[in-house]
Design a protein around this motif. Sequence first.
Motif, short mmCIF file in Angstrom:
data_model
loop_
_atom_site.label_atom_id
_atom_site.label_comp_id
_atom_site.label_asym_id
_atom_site.label_seq_id
_atom_site.Cartn_x
_atom_site.Cartn_y
_atom_site.Cartn_z
N UNK A 21 -55.69 -24.33 9.73
CA UNK A 21 -57.05 -24.87 9.68
C UNK A 21 -57.69 -24.97 11.06
N UNK A 22 -56.91 -24.86 12.13
CA UNK A 22 -57.48 -24.92 13.48
C UNK A 22 -58.33 -23.69 13.79
N UNK A 23 -58.11 -22.61 13.05
CA UNK A 23 -58.92 -21.41 13.25
C UNK A 23 -60.37 -21.64 12.82
N UNK A 24 -60.58 -22.57 11.91
CA UNK A 24 -61.92 -22.85 11.40
C UNK A 24 -62.21 -24.34 11.59
N UNK A 28 -64.70 -28.79 6.72
CA UNK A 28 -64.64 -30.25 6.55
C UNK A 28 -63.19 -30.71 6.51
N UNK A 29 -62.95 -31.89 7.04
CA UNK A 29 -61.60 -32.42 7.13
C UNK A 29 -60.93 -32.50 5.76
N UNK A 31 -61.30 -30.63 3.20
CA UNK A 31 -60.87 -29.30 2.77
C UNK A 31 -59.63 -28.86 3.53
N UNK A 32 -59.57 -29.19 4.82
CA UNK A 32 -58.39 -28.86 5.61
C UNK A 32 -57.16 -29.59 5.07
N UNK A 33 -57.35 -30.84 4.67
CA UNK A 33 -56.23 -31.62 4.11
C UNK A 33 -55.77 -31.03 2.79
N UNK A 34 -56.70 -30.71 1.91
CA UNK A 34 -56.34 -30.14 0.60
C UNK A 34 -55.65 -28.78 0.79
N UNK A 35 -56.20 -27.96 1.67
CA UNK A 35 -55.59 -26.65 1.95
C UNK A 35 -54.17 -26.83 2.50
N UNK A 36 -54.02 -27.74 3.46
CA UNK A 36 -52.72 -27.97 4.07
C UNK A 36 -51.70 -28.46 3.05
#
Length: 109
Positions: A21-24, A28-29, A31-36
């Motif tokens: 998620x650091x690439x983008x 939104x935080x 979305x990064x959490x759900x993706x992770x």
Amino acid sequence: MQTIALLFASNVFMTFAWYYHLKDTGMPLWKAIVLSWSIALFEYCLMVPANRIGYGSGFSAFQLKMIQEVITLIVFSLFAVFILKEAFHWRYLVSFALLLAAVWVMFKK
């Protein structure tokens, strides 16, 4: 060898879950959490069997953790250089050599 392969595969998922998620940074935080967490599910599905198999085949918990850390550094280094495009400095090599020395001490009879 099965333990090492599972640990390596789980670390690939873990590294992507924690750092992709650091690439983008505009994501939104939430979305990064759900993706992770979505990626991390696969990491856990590999990590738990790796540790169970390794512990059952004679590795101690300390040895499993040390193996895990070395694999994590290798996978992360490749990820940081090739995915995040970060420079690799000589001091990282020295740090890794010291960690490998710790592994050697850990496994020494």
